[in-house]
Scaffold this motif. Sequence first.
Motif, mmCIF file in Angstrom:
data_model
loop_
_atom_site.group_PDB
_atom_site.id
_atom_site.type_symbol
_atom_site.label_atom_id
_atom_site.label_comp_id
_atom_site.label_asym_id
_atom_site.label_seq_id
_atom_site.Cartn_x
_atom_site.Cartn_y
_atom_site.Cartn_z
ATOM 1 N N GLY A 1 0.824 -1.154 -0.026
ATOM 2 C CA GLY A 1 0.057 0.088 -0.072
ATOM 3 C C GLY A 1 1.007 1.193 -0.086
ATOM 4 O O GLY A 1 2.135 1.007 -0.037
ATOM 5 N N ILE A 2 0.340 2.492 0.140
ATOM 6 C CA ILE A 2 1.067 3.524 0.125
ATOM 7 C C ILE A 2 0.343 4.852 0.729
ATOM 8 O O ILE A 2 -0.802 4.716 1.065
ATOM 9 C CB ILE A 2 1.053 4.187 -1.295
ATOM 10 N N VAL A 3 1.263 5.565 1.718
ATOM 11 C CA VAL A 3 0.885 6.587 2.441
ATOM 12 C C VAL A 3 1.820 7.726 2.031
ATOM 13 O O VAL A 3 3.083 7.797 2.070
ATOM 14 C CB VAL A 3 0.936 6.427 3.979
ATOM 15 N N GLU B 1 11.917 -9.445 -0.064
ATOM 16 C CA GLU B 1 11.117 -8.974 1.275
ATOM 17 C C GLU B 1 11.418 -7.475 1.219
ATOM 18 O O GLU B 1 10.386 -6.842 1.409
ATOM 19 C CB GLU B 1 11.833 -9.665 2.530
ATOM 20 N N ARG B 2 12.537 -7.056 0.813
ATOM 21 C CA ARG B 2 12.517 -5.429 0.985
ATOM 22 C C ARG B 2 11.907 -4.704 -0.034
ATOM 23 O O ARG B 2 11.396 -3.877 0.265
ATOM 24 C CB ARG B 2 14.092 -4.975 0.857
ATOM 25 N N LEU B 3 11.554 -5.437 -1.125
ATOM 26 C CA LEU B 3 10.660 -4.705 -2.157
ATOM 27 C C LEU B 3 9.391 -4.974 -2.053
ATOM 28 O O LEU B 3 8.460 -4.450 -2.723
ATOM 29 C CB LEU B 3 11.178 -5.434 -3.416
ATOM 30 N N TRP B 4 8.875 -6.153 -1.535
ATOM 31 C CA TRP B 4 7.508 -6.585 -1.577
ATOM 32 C C TRP B 4 6.709 -6.560 -0.398
ATOM 33 O O TRP B 4 5.503 -6.346 -0.085
ATOM 34 C CB TRP B 4 7.262 -7.910 -2.167
ATOM 35 N N THR B 5 7.333 -7.266 0.763
ATOM 36 C CA THR B 5 6.567 -7.268 2.019
ATOM 37 C C THR B 5 7.155 -6.642 3.287
ATOM 38 O O THR B 5 6.891 -7.168 4.315
ATOM 39 C CB THR B 5 6.645 -8.945 2.262
ATOM 40 N N ARG B 6 8.179 -5.683 2.993
ATOM 41 C CA ARG B 6 8.422 -4.796 4.125
ATOM 42 C C ARG B 6 8.102 -3.420 3.711
ATOM 43 O O ARG B 6 8.116 -2.971 2.728
ATOM 44 C CB ARG B 6 10.051 -4.891 4.402
ATOM 45 N N PRO B 7 8.109 -2.531 4.885
ATOM 46 C CA PRO B 7 7.770 -1.021 4.597
ATOM 47 C C PRO B 7 8.989 -0.609 3.980
ATOM 48 O O PRO B 7 10.256 -0.963 4.427
ATOM 49 C CB PRO B 7 7.457 -0.441 5.862
ATOM 50 N N ALA B 8 8.937 0.503 3.359
ATOM 51 C CA ALA B 8 9.906 1.374 2.480
ATOM 52 C C ALA B 8 9.189 3.005 2.536
ATOM 53 O O ALA B 8 8.447 3.316 2.494
ATOM 54 C CB ALA B 8 10.186 1.019 1.060
ATOM 55 N N ILE B 9 10.494 3.788 3.038
ATOM 56 C CA ILE B 9 10.130 5.307 3.095
ATOM 57 C C ILE B 9 11.011 6.017 2.226
ATOM 58 O O ILE B 9 12.260 5.724 2.043
ATOM 59 C CB ILE B 9 10.337 5.824 4.495
ATOM 60 N N SER B 10 10.475 6.921 1.390
ATOM 61 C CA SER B 10 11.437 7.713 0.361
ATOM 62 C C SER B 10 11.009 9.063 0.610
ATOM 63 O O SER B 10 9.842 9.326 1.120
ATOM 64 C CB SER B 10 10.935 7.254 -1.176
ATOM 65 N N ALA C 1 11.865 27.885 7.605
ATOM 66 C CA ALA C 1 11.036 26.511 7.406
ATOM 67 C C ALA C 1 11.543 25.889 6.346
ATOM 68 O O ALA C 1 12.063 26.384 5.212
ATOM 69 C CB ALA C 1 9.628 27.155 7.220
ATOM 70 N N ALA C 2 11.272 24.506 6.351
ATOM 71 C CA ALA C 2 11.638 23.658 5.339
ATOM 72 C C ALA C 2 10.610 22.457 5.411
ATOM 73 O O ALA C 2 10.324 21.957 6.289
ATOM 74 C CB ALA C 2 13.023 23.087 5.219
ATOM 75 N N LYS C 3 10.257 22.163 4.289
ATOM 76 C CA LYS C 3 9.319 20.903 4.036
ATOM 77 C C LYS C 3 9.701 19.862 3.119
ATOM 78 O O LYS C 3 10.577 20.023 2.162
ATOM 79 C CB LYS C 3 8.080 21.699 3.402
ATOM 80 N N ALA C 4 9.101 18.871 3.486
ATOM 81 C CA ALA C 4 9.606 17.482 2.974
ATOM 82 C C ALA C 4 8.257 16.688 2.261
ATOM 83 O O ALA C 4 7.414 16.640 3.111
ATOM 84 C CB ALA C 4 10.457 16.604 3.457
ATOM 85 N N LYS C 5 8.464 16.048 1.162
ATOM 86 C CA LYS C 5 7.275 15.032 0.725
ATOM 87 C C LYS C 5 7.648 13.768 1.126
ATOM 88 O O LYS C 5 8.786 13.168 0.414
ATOM 89 C CB LYS C 5 6.501 15.201 -0.565
ATOM 90 N N PHE C 6 7.010 12.862 1.874
ATOM 91 C CA PHE C 6 7.333 11.516 2.146
ATOM 92 C C PHE C 6 6.275 10.595 1.444
ATOM 93 O O PHE C 6 5.412 10.917 1.016
ATOM 94 C CB PHE C 6 7.221 11.352 3.631
ATOM 95 N N SER C 7 6.911 9.403 1.170
ATOM 96 C CA SER C 7 6.172 8.303 0.817
ATOM 97 C C SER C 7 6.480 7.200 1.338
ATOM 98 O O SER C 7 7.806 6.586 1.603
ATOM 99 C CB SER C 7 6.265 8.080 -0.930
ATOM 100 N N VAL C 8 5.437 6.220 2.080
ATOM 101 C CA VAL C 8 5.755 5.054 2.585
ATOM 102 C C VAL C 8 5.076 4.055 2.024
ATOM 103 O O VAL C 8 3.647 4.185 1.768
ATOM 104 C CB VAL C 8 5.239 5.051 4.143
ATOM 105 N N ARG C 9 5.807 3.096 1.503
ATOM 106 C CA ARG C 9 5.180 1.949 0.849
ATOM 107 C C ARG C 9 4.916 0.848 1.895
ATOM 108 O O ARG C 9 5.724 0.269 3.040
ATOM 109 C CB ARG C 9 5.981 1.279 -0.272
#
Length: 453
Positions: free
Chosen positions: A199-201, A284-293, A312-320
């Motif tokens: 999934g994705i957040v 496992e790292r690619l399919w069944t564990r979380p990844a944060i970018s 101030a500084a701002k980042a966009k994150f993506s969690v798989r």
Amino acid sequence: MTVLTDEELRAAIRREMPGVRADLERLVRIPGIAFTGFDHSHVERSAEAVAELLRGAGIPDVRLVRKGGQPAVLGRRPAPPGAPTVLLYAHHDVQPVGDRSQWLSDPFEPQERDGRLYGRGTADDKAGVMAHIAALRAFGDDLPVGVVLFIEGEEEFGSESLEELLREHRDELASDVIVIADSGNWDVGQPALTTGLRGIVNGFFEVRVLEQAVHSGMFGGAVPDALITLSRLIASLHDDAGDVAVEGLVSTPSAPLDYPEDRFREEAGMLDGVEFIGTGRLVERLWTRPAISILGIDAPPTEGAPNALIPAAKAKFSVRIAPGDDAQRVYDTMTAHLQRHVPWGAQVTVTLEQLGEPCVIDATGPVFEAARQAFAEAWDGVAPVDMGVGGSIPFIATFQELFPKAAILVTGVEDPSTRAHGPNESLHLGEFERVCVAEALLLAKVARVAHTA
């Protein structure tokens, strides 16, 4: 109705492939990008072109549907008496092309090189659309199942209106089998069924340390600047080995497949000397564990930057997120981590952009066995493997909720060299024909399963 043999279906696909490829190239020439800021008249043209293809393939009831977003194409052909209905999904919109200088040919003028067709959308996902068309053309008037085609128009932009569309047209979309043609195969010559997707957040976090920028000489050394503060917060997301350091995220076992490191390095385009991050098996790292970018940062550009501390500084994150986790829970966990680890008492604000649920598919039962047989025959005896995918198709969870009794097959035309979403996206033409054969055989076998059940 004539019952076509498997050999007759193979011959029919071979007969139809020149026309299928020509129509694929016509679709690729339409730059249907659903992202904000692009000319959406092209998405309308793309939808109309798909609708005409469906009508030409013998689908009598075809119309464009929407819920405030871009148009999807809905087509229906009733099932013969006693036969099942199969829903065929794909999407006709495409990703933006990015930096055109990185393309070796015009992204919207398909070009064949070394057995691959290059262009934006050749694989993702206009070839998915055309695989459905090819199967329908192969059967002609002798289609042994009912079909519902749902060709989405904003998948690449997040499928914002898809759930509303699915719920509104739920009765029309009701099916015994759902084929989602938006994934890929394990390798050229090795078919696969996708049985798990992360999934994705997506969201943003902003740190603030000052009311306004101040002189870096007068105040530097005592006052933190926002960009260093943000950098330290970003660094808290991973440990020294590169594993995700946000506590509480789910990891699950992966398929018993070996992903050769040298193959993966080549497919990813990793530079010499760059090391992998994380620990454990690659799958496992690619399919069944979380990844944060971290996908982007808002901060002053280096050119013309003044000698001032940034407020101030701002980042966009993506969690798989791994199959078995919950998107809202992951967002709450991520927010708590950022609030807990922000350094030096800086203010941090976290905002949500997108939630998408992961999914696990129970690939057992007669329909899946029929699919495996179809794939093995199309690939001349090579049995398909079950694989995970690190990317996300969140709406599969919606299909599972709305149609809990349907068997969901996630298939596709991509291979490790496709470069979907990147420059020089391409389709392996030999594999594409096998995908078309497999889908035609699948429809025939699903009809047989229903008659023998």
